[in-house]
Design a protein around this motif. Structure first.
Motif, PDB file in Angstrom:
ATOM      1  N   VAL A  27     -32.501  43.081  36.175  1.00 18.59           N
ATOM      2  CA  VAL A  27     -32.257  44.168  35.227  1.00 18.59           C
ATOM      3  C   VAL A  27     -33.504  44.995  34.921  1.00 18.59           C
ATOM      4  O   VAL A  27     -34.631  44.510  34.974  1.00 18.59           O
ATOM      5  N   MET A  28     -33.234  46.239  34.573  1.00 18.82           N
ATOM      6  CA  MET A  28     -34.293  47.186  34.232  1.00 18.82           C
ATOM      7  C   MET A  28     -34.966  46.790  32.917  1.00 18.82           C
ATOM      8  O   MET A  28     -34.307  46.309  31.998  1.00 18.82           O
ATOM      9  N   ASP A  29     -36.292  46.969  32.856  1.00 18.26           N
ATOM     10  CA  ASP A  29     -37.018  46.697  31.611  1.00 18.26           C
ATOM     11  C   ASP A  29     -38.019  47.822  31.362  1.00 18.26           C
ATOM     12  O   ASP A  29     -37.973  48.839  32.061  1.00 18.26           O
TER      13      ASP A  29
ATOM     14  N   ARG B   8     -29.510  51.754  10.199  1.00 23.27           N
ATOM     15  CA  ARG B   8     -30.591  51.463  11.155  1.00 23.27           C
ATOM     16  C   ARG B   8     -30.069  50.824  12.439  1.00 23.27           C
ATOM     17  O   ARG B   8     -30.542  51.093  13.522  1.00 23.27           O
ATOM     18  N   VAL B   9     -29.096  49.912  12.294  1.00 25.85           N
ATOM     19  CA  VAL B   9     -28.527  49.254  13.480  1.00 25.85           C
ATOM     20  C   VAL B   9     -27.717  50.275  14.275  1.00 25.85           C
ATOM     21  O   VAL B   9     -27.838  50.362  15.509  1.00 25.85           O
ATOM     22  N   ALA B  10     -26.905  51.045  13.582  1.00 23.71           N
ATOM     23  CA  ALA B  10     -26.095  52.071  14.251  1.00 23.71           C
ATOM     24  C   ALA B  10     -26.986  53.060  15.007  1.00 23.71           C
ATOM     25  O   ALA B  10     -26.695  53.428  16.156  1.00 23.71           O
ATOM     26  N   ASN B  11     -28.088  53.479  14.378  1.00 22.73           N
ATOM     27  CA  ASN B  11     -29.011  54.427  15.015  1.00 22.73           C
ATOM     28  C   ASN B  11     -29.706  53.810  16.224  1.00 22.73           C
ATOM     29  O   ASN B  11     -29.925  54.480  17.236  1.00 22.73           O
ATOM     30  N   THR B  12     -30.065  52.536  16.111  1.00 16.70           N
ATOM     31  CA  THR B  12     -30.685  51.834  17.243  1.00 16.70           C
ATOM     32  C   THR B  12     -29.731  51.815  18.427  1.00 16.70           C
ATOM     33  O   THR B  12     -30.111  52.100  19.572  1.00 16.70           O
ATOM     34  N   ILE B  13     -28.473  51.464  18.154  1.00 14.73           N
ATOM     35  CA  ILE B  13     -27.469  51.405  19.226  1.00 14.73           C
ATOM     36  C   ILE B  13     -27.239  52.796  19.815  1.00 14.73           C
ATOM     37  O   ILE B  13     -27.205  52.968  21.047  1.00 14.73           O
ATOM     38  N   ALA B  14     -27.122  53.800  18.947  1.00 17.08           N
ATOM     39  CA  ALA B  14     -26.901  55.175  19.431  1.00 17.08           C
ATOM     40  C   ALA B  14     -28.039  55.611  20.354  1.00 17.08           C
ATOM     41  O   ALA B  14     -27.811  56.240  21.404  1.00 17.08           O
ATOM     42  N   GLY B  15     -29.254  55.261  19.983  1.00 12.47           N
ATOM     43  CA  GLY B  15     -30.418  55.632  20.791  1.00 12.47           C
ATOM     44  C   GLY B  15     -30.478  54.938  22.138  1.00 12.47           C
ATOM     45  O   GLY B  15     -31.146  55.396  23.064  1.00 12.47           O
ATOM     46  N   LEU B  16     -29.793  53.823  22.248  1.00 15.42           N
ATOM     47  CA  LEU B  16     -29.815  53.034  23.487  1.00 15.42           C
ATOM     48  C   LEU B  16     -28.507  53.115  24.263  1.00 15.42           C
ATOM     49  O   LEU B  16     -28.384  52.515  25.340  1.00 15.42           O
ATOM     50  N   ALA B  17     -27.521  53.824  23.731  1.00 16.64           N
ATOM     51  CA  ALA B  17     -26.176  53.813  24.328  1.00 16.64           C
ATOM     52  C   ALA B  17     -26.184  54.214  25.800  1.00 16.64           C
ATOM     53  O   ALA B  17     -25.555  53.556  26.643  1.00 16.64           O
ATOM     54  N   GLU B  18     -26.910  55.278  26.135  1.00 13.03           N
ATOM     55  CA  GLU B  18     -26.961  55.732  27.534  1.00 13.03           C
ATOM     56  C   GLU B  18     -27.655  54.703  28.414  1.00 13.03           C
ATOM     57  O   GLU B  18     -27.226  54.438  29.544  1.00 13.03           O
ATOM     58  N   TYR B  19     -28.727  54.137  27.893  1.00 17.63           N
ATOM     59  CA  TYR B  19     -29.474  53.107  28.643  1.00 17.63           C
ATOM     60  C   TYR B  19     -28.576  51.897  28.918  1.00 17.63           C
ATOM     61  O   TYR B  19     -28.523  51.373  30.032  1.00 17.63           O
ATOM     62  N   PHE B  20     -27.856  51.457  27.885  1.00 13.74           N
ATOM     63  CA  PHE B  20     -26.941  50.332  28.055  1.00 13.74           C
ATOM     64  C   PHE B  20     -25.882  50.641  29.111  1.00 13.74           C
ATOM     65  O   PHE B  20     -25.604  49.829  29.980  1.00 13.74           O
ATOM     66  N   ALA B  21     -25.282  51.831  29.003  1.00 13.93           N
ATOM     67  CA  ALA B  21     -24.215  52.201  29.941  1.00 13.93           C
ATOM     68  C   ALA B  21     -24.724  52.200  31.386  1.00 13.93           C
ATOM     69  O   ALA B  21     -24.037  51.740  32.303  1.00 13.93           O
ATOM     70  N   GLU B  22     -25.967  52.682  31.559  1.00 15.36           N
ATOM     71  CA  GLU B  22     -26.513  52.793  32.916  1.00 15.36           C
ATOM     72  C   GLU B  22     -27.081  51.482  33.441  1.00 15.36           C
ATOM     73  O   GLU B  22     -26.860  51.125  34.600  1.00 15.36           O
TER      74      GLU B  22
ATOM     75  N   TRP C  87     -27.566  48.189  31.367  1.00 16.12           N
ATOM     76  CA  TRP C  87     -27.170  46.904  30.795  1.00 16.12           C
ATOM     77  C   TRP C  87     -25.692  46.961  30.383  1.00 16.12           C
ATOM     78  O   TRP C  87     -25.367  47.000  29.182  1.00 16.12           O
ATOM     79  N   PRO C  88     -24.771  46.978  31.350  1.00 21.09           N
ATOM     80  CA  PRO C  88     -23.354  47.147  31.012  1.00 21.09           C
ATOM     81  C   PRO C  88     -22.789  46.074  30.077  1.00 21.09           C
ATOM     82  O   PRO C  88     -21.909  46.363  29.265  1.00 21.09           O
ATOM     83  N   SER C  89     -23.310  44.839  30.163  1.00 21.89           N
ATOM     84  CA  SER C  89     -22.814  43.785  29.260  1.00 21.89           C
ATOM     85  C   SER C  89     -23.183  44.082  27.809  1.00 21.89           C
ATOM     86  O   SER C  89     -22.440  43.746  26.879  1.00 21.89           O
ATOM     87  N   SER C  90     -24.320  44.747  27.605  1.00 19.04           N
ATOM     88  CA  SER C  90     -24.699  45.172  26.246  1.00 19.04           C
ATOM     89  C   SER C  90     -23.817  46.319  25.779  1.00 19.04           C
ATOM     90  O   SER C  90     -23.427  46.387  24.609  1.00 19.04           O
ATOM     91  N   ALA C  91     -23.498  47.230  26.699  1.00 21.57           N
ATOM     92  CA  ALA C  91     -22.627  48.355  26.345  1.00 21.57           C
ATOM     93  C   ALA C  91     -21.281  47.848  25.836  1.00 21.57           C
ATOM     94  O   ALA C  91     -20.733  48.379  24.858  1.00 21.57           O
ATOM     95  N   GLU C  92     -20.759  46.794  26.471  1.00 18.41           N
ATOM     96  CA  GLU C  92     -19.455  46.249  26.059  1.00 18.41           C
ATOM     97  C   GLU C  92     -19.475  45.752  24.613  1.00 18.41           C
ATOM     98  O   GLU C  92     -18.512  45.929  23.870  1.00 18.41           O
ATOM     99  N   VAL C  93     -20.575  45.113  24.208  1.00 16.49           N
ATOM    100  CA  VAL C  93     -20.665  44.554  22.850  1.00 16.49           C
ATOM    101  C   VAL C  93     -21.063  45.605  21.814  1.00 16.49           C
ATOM    102  O   VAL C  93     -20.452  45.701  20.753  1.00 16.49           O
ATOM    103  N   TRP C  94     -22.094  46.395  22.129  1.00 16.97           N
ATOM    104  CA  TRP C  94     -22.680  47.274  21.108  1.00 16.97           C
ATOM    105  C   TRP C  94     -22.046  48.657  21.055  1.00 16.97           C
ATOM    106  O   TRP C  94     -22.140  49.341  20.044  1.00 16.97           O
TER     107      TRP C  94
END
Length: 593
Positions: free
Chosen positions: A235-237, A150-164, A166-173
């Motif tokens: 930041v975008m919300d 579930r955590v992996a899927n959540t991160i996968a679903g948000l990976a593009e959003y993080f990269a674009e 929330w870069p600090s989240s992309a670094e961690v997740w």
């Protein structure tokens, strides 16, 4: 009810720990084995849950606990629900063309509460050093833990959003720019380093060292990192716009977690303890007050009549939640009236053979305008913008929505803790650079209009959904709770009614089919109302589902085994203990001996 259960009810005399993740439960039990008490174990369990369920809670989230201390002889609430920042005015938000507080991002942040709350519990009621209870968390963050699908899927679903965005989240997740694979070893070295440093706080006594860590969080390196970031962050919300925070250094420096009395109600010999109206906790008591005059024991606990009756009682209680609840430190809440026999005798008469399609808050003398306001508010269509970040109305809807965790722990002396930590989800806000965790999004509980107990106002607690429970009868005490946003008190109510009236087995009551209503206004962005809608698990049978539809309920049949994430632990006067955890989602676990 069936004799078969999905797993054994745990029984023992030494101690029990149950939580929404097996690793966290095992960590809690390990602390009991080392001679720690229930408070030490609860703190260690809770911090571990931040690592293994980061999509459901984090250090900068919120936490209410209800606990019983053998030493004081008292049952109390620990309130670690942070308040709105001093600059959080309705006008600041409406000036930015907002009608609702976004469900994610910096405008949704209140003062982080969970970390201080856990340390306050450890200082006043625990026995162990901060280093000893934090070490398992540090180890799992540094060396890795098997990440839930579930955590992996959540991160996968948000990976593009993080990269674009929330870069600090992309670094961690998404280290190395890829989402982690399910069950792979996942590490969060920045968070490990943050906790390692906090665990090194210096002082002459155990208590002084814990207080030094609290100060380091509020005014030291943690606060410095947060506000260095917030100085320039925009930041975008979920409003699809970028916003800056209103949280200021003084907000964090001036706030501390607190203790308060529980709110209680007596039902069939049981005294049920809940939080006050800054959480939804009293809805469970209101539902019990309505149902007290109905012979539930004569009904089939999985039948249509029981389901219909409980759903209709919950609709009435939740309508009052929406009209009257809020922070009692800021608003006059007519709780005594709402729990009175005279009031509930009248409310009970509103339950008919048919499903109600109306919002029906009670008429409380002097507060009628709040009932009218709620009816008017619920009639508006708030279904705006993308739904990206809220606790789910159903467990299988989407894995991008945040939710919650829960733990129940009892030690051999009879100390016990029920806590429901939440917020600070990986999807709620960008990670604070260098710290390894994000801020919370709890301000989405507030309304951007004046004159309500839930209006956004500086220093006010949001009316949260987090709601642990403790009930006692003749020296037996039981702690219980569940994640699930607006459903928390619904699933707990159903479980408790079955436990009291039909079946004294914790696990059997948990394994039985669950249901809930979505009829009232949701607490999370976009604040939807789903008139007469309910959800139920299919194993009640087609006949029950057809009966409910015939009564006017709009029934969604859930996927099998997806509704509710309950855990519970009980201690009898002579020291026998029992514990249980839901099999749903295949991650909660009870341990004990």
């Amino acid at each position: 009810m069936s004799n078969f259960t999905t797993r054994p009810e745990i029984r023992g005399t030494f101690g029990v720990a149950t939580s929404t993740h097996w690793i966290a439960s095992a960590v809690g039990m390990s602390i009991l084995e080392k001679g720690g008490n229930a408070f030490d174990a609860a703190v260690a369990t809770a911090f571990t849950l931040q690592i293994v369920e980061p999509h459901l809670n984090g250090p900068a989230g919120d936490m209410p606990a209800i606990f019983h201390s053998v030493k004081t002889g008292k049952t109390e609430v620990l309130c670690a629900q942070g308040v709105a920042p001093a600059a959080a005015t309705v006008e600041h938000y409406t000036d930015q063309d907002l009608t609702l507080i976004p469900g994610s991002g910096l405008l949704a942040t209140v003062v982080p509460g969970a970390f201080d709350g856990w340390l306050l519990m450890l200082r006043d009621h625990g026995t162990m050093e901060l280093r000893d209870v934090l070490q398992p968390t540090i180890d799992y963050a540094r060396d890795g833990h098997p990440i839930l699908p579930r955590v992996a899927n959540t991160i996968a679903g948000l990976a593009e959003y993080f990269a674009e965005h929330w870069p600090s989240s992309a670094e961690v997740w998404t280290p190395e720019s890829t989402a982690p694979l399910p069950h792979s070893l996942f590490k969060n070295p920045d968070l490990a380093a943050t906790y390692d440093r906090l665990a090194d706080a210096k002082g002459d006594t155990r208590e002084a060292r814990i207080d030094a860590a609290r100060k380091e969080w509020r005014e030291g390196f943690v606060a410095d990192a947060i506000f260095d970031y917030l100085k320039t962050a925009k930041v975008m919300d979920v409003s699809d716009k970028a916003h800056s925070a209103v949280l200021a250094p003084s907000d964090m420096a001036e706030w501390e977690a607190t203790y308060e009395d529980t709110l209680t109600y007596d039902y069939h010999g049981w005294t049920v303890h809940k939080t006050h109206a800054w959480s939804q906790g009293p809805v469970l008591l209101q539902a019990l007050a309505i149902l007290k005059g109905i012979d539930l024991a004569a009904m089939d606990p999985n039948g249509a009549e029981f389901t219909h009756t409980v759903i209709e009682a919950m609709k009435l209680a939740y309508a009052d939640r929406e009209a009257y609840y809020g922070d009692p430190a800021h608003s006059d809440i007519p709780m005594e009236y709402l729990l009175s026999d005279a009031y509930n005798d009248e409310r009970r008469k509103l339950i008919s053979k048919e499903a109600s399609h109306e919002q029906r808050p009670g008429r409380v003398p002097g507060f009628e305008h709040l009932a009218d306001k709620y009816i008017e508010r619920a009639a508006r269509d708030f279904n705006i913008g993308p739904v990206a970040n809220q606790e789910p109305t159903m467990s299988h809807l989407t894995e991008k929505r945040g939710d919650t965790v829960h733990l129940d722990i009892i030690d051999r002396w009879g100390n016990m803790v029920a806590a429901t930590p939440s917020g600070g989800w990986l999807q709620s806000n960008p990670v604070i650079p260098g710290l390894g965790f994000p801020l919370n999004s709890r301000a989405q509980m507030f309304w951007l209009e004046h004159g309500l107990p839930t209006s956004l106002a500086p220093k006010r607690r949001p009316r949260t959904t987090l709601t642990p429970s403790l009930a006692e009868k003749d020296g037996t005490r039981v702690v219980f709770g569940t994640p699930g946003g607006d459903q928390q008190d619904q699933w707990q109510l159903i479980w408790f009614l079955r436990f009291v009236h039909f079946e004294n087995e914790l696990q059997a009551c948990m394994d039985a089919p669950l249901f809930h209503t979505m009829h009232f206004q949701g607490s999370f962005f976009p604040r939807e109302v789903k008139t007469a809608e309910m959800m139920i698990e299919p194993n009640v049978g087609e006949e029950v589902i057809a009966d409910l539809r015939a009564r006017g309920h709009v029934v969604t049949v859930a996927e099998p085994w997806t509704v509710g994430r309950l855990t519970a632990a009980l201690r009898e006067p002579e020291g026998m203990m029992r514990a249980a955890a839901t099999p749903r989602l295949m991650q909660a676990y009870a341990v004990g001996r």
